[in-house]
Design an enzyme around this catalytic site. Sequence first.
Site, mmCIF file in Angstrom:
data_model
loop_
_atom_site.group_PDB
_atom_site.id
_atom_site.type_symbol
_atom_site.label_atom_id
_atom_site.label_comp_id
_atom_site.label_asym_id
_atom_site.label_seq_id
_atom_site.Cartn_x
_atom_site.Cartn_y
_atom_site.Cartn_z
ATOM 1 N N ASN A 12 1.931 10.901 3.795
ATOM 2 C CA ASN A 12 0.824 9.959 3.958
ATOM 3 C C ASN A 12 1.267 8.873 4.934
ATOM 4 O OD1 ASN A 12 -1.156 8.006 3.671
ATOM 5 N ND2 ASN A 12 -0.556 7.408 1.597
ATOM 6 N N TRP A 13 0.680 8.885 6.108
ATOM 7 C CA TRP A 13 1.082 7.909 7.133
ATOM 8 C C TRP A 13 0.451 6.544 6.917
ATOM 9 C CZ3 TRP A 13 1.816 9.886 12.849
ATOM 10 C CH2 TRP A 13 2.953 10.686 12.894
ATOM 11 N N LYS A 14 -0.495 6.431 6.016
ATOM 12 C CA LYS A 14 -1.201 5.165 5.794
ATOM 13 C C LYS A 14 -1.736 4.629 7.141
ATOM 14 C CE LYS A 14 1.903 4.432 1.953
ATOM 15 N NZ LYS A 14 2.393 3.506 0.971
ATOM 16 N N HIS A 99 -5.687 6.638 -3.921
ATOM 17 C CA HIS A 99 -4.351 6.051 -3.722
ATOM 18 C C HIS A 99 -4.368 4.621 -4.280
ATOM 19 C CE1 HIS A 99 -0.793 4.413 -1.791
ATOM 20 N NE2 HIS A 99 -0.412 5.661 -1.568
ATOM 21 N N GLU A 101 -3.253 1.983 -3.202
ATOM 22 C CA GLU A 101 -3.600 0.938 -2.226
ATOM 23 C C GLU A 101 -5.113 0.815 -2.070
ATOM 24 O OE1 GLU A 101 -1.039 2.323 0.899
ATOM 25 O OE2 GLU A 101 0.696 1.732 -0.300
ATOM 26 N N GLU A 169 1.896 8.617 -8.943
ATOM 27 C CA GLU A 169 2.574 7.615 -8.134
ATOM 28 C C GLU A 169 2.639 6.296 -8.910
ATOM 29 O OE1 GLU A 169 2.454 8.678 -3.727
ATOM 30 O OE2 GLU A 169 0.631 7.557 -4.137
ATOM 31 N N GLY A 175 6.909 2.350 -1.908
ATOM 32 C CA GLY A 175 7.409 1.498 -0.835
ATOM 33 C C GLY A 175 8.464 0.489 -1.260
ATOM 34 N N SER A 214 8.704 6.232 -3.090
ATOM 35 C CA SER A 214 10.070 6.083 -2.560
ATOM 36 C C SER A 214 10.860 7.389 -2.521
ATOM 37 C CB SER A 214 10.831 5.007 -3.353
ATOM 38 O OG SER A 214 10.207 3.753 -3.188
ATOM 39 N N GLY A 235 5.413 8.577 1.561
ATOM 40 C CA GLY A 235 4.841 7.588 2.473
ATOM 41 C C GLY A 235 5.778 7.312 3.628
ATOM 42 N N GLY A 236 6.598 6.279 3.490
ATOM 43 C CA GLY A 236 7.465 5.800 4.573
ATOM 44 C C GLY A 236 8.322 6.887 5.222
HETATM 45 C C1 PEP Z 1 2.639 6.509 -0.983
HETATM 46 O O1 PEP Z 1 2.153 5.467 -0.576
HETATM 47 O O2 PEP Z 1 1.898 7.464 -1.287
HETATM 48 C C2 PEP Z 1 4.075 6.601 -1.095
HETATM 49 C C3 PEP Z 1 4.563 7.495 -1.898
HETATM 50 O O3 PEP Z 1 4.811 5.713 -0.346
HETATM 51 P P1 PEP Z 1 6.415 5.628 -0.241
HETATM 52 O O4 PEP Z 1 6.951 7.032 -0.149
HETATM 53 O O5 PEP Z 1 6.667 4.844 0.996
HETATM 54 O O6 PEP Z 1 6.889 4.953 -1.483
#
Ligand code: PEP
Length: 256
Positions: A12-14, A99, A101, A169, A175, A214, A235-236
């Site tokens: 997920n590039w957000k 999500h 967010e 999640e 993050g 993470s 994500g990241g």
């Molecule tokens: C996400 O936002 O779906 C996520 C898992 O982010 P990260 O891997 O950066 O924690």
Amino acid sequence: MTKTIRPLLAGNWKMNGTRASLDQIKAIADGVKAPLSEKIDTLLCPPATLLYVATALCDDSPLAIGAQDCHQQVSGAYTGDISAEMIADCFGTHVIVGHSERRRNHAESDMLVRAKAQAAHDAGLIAIICIGETAYERNSGQTLDVLKRELIGSVPDGATAATTVIAYEPVWAIGTGVVPTSEDVEEAHAFMRAELIERFGKEGANMRILYGGSVSGANARSLLDIPHVNGVLVGGQSLKAVDFLAIYAAFERQFA
Ligand code: PEP
């Protein structure tokens, strides 16, 4: 534990990525190769602005492209939104809904997330439905209650293993670099599996449940070893091909 459910690695590039990032998508598409790609599904969800060109870039790759959200309606006066049909029109195959967010920043309710997942199904997309507790909810012992409520509220009645993926999640793990203990992930995933079987029977037994929060190349192997973890949502560490492909490589152990 032998796992029979085909796993999914999803990125997920957000709100990250411009045309300059297309070389990363191309590098990921090129890196997702046989024989491992015959055993796992891989997906990248860039921002909507890159969707169409990204699907074209992945034409010859097993890497699927999806979106990060959709509107619950097919079309209409919804300035700024995109519909599931529009995602399918760009050859996207998946869409993330609910999500944390979006739940937090756009006040999305379980009922709305469910309607979005239904819209995804109606457009022929696979819905990745995110659920997870906040730090406050975990610290006050509400984790399983939250997961139950969000599963009941956010997953449409007609969900099947082919059309629906659940992503667990924990909000506090997204993050932050903080990952729950293996025992906590195992408890949550076993609980969700039981809930899905109770409601959807065989479909629930086969529905993929991803862990997200993470995830990195360093911790992916141990997360994938946990029962009922059928892949990860990243994500990241999905932004750079080198990081995402390190997580991809971690799946090999499941098939060793
Ligand atoms: C996400 O936002 O779906 C996520 C898992 O982010 P990260 O891997 O950066 O924690």
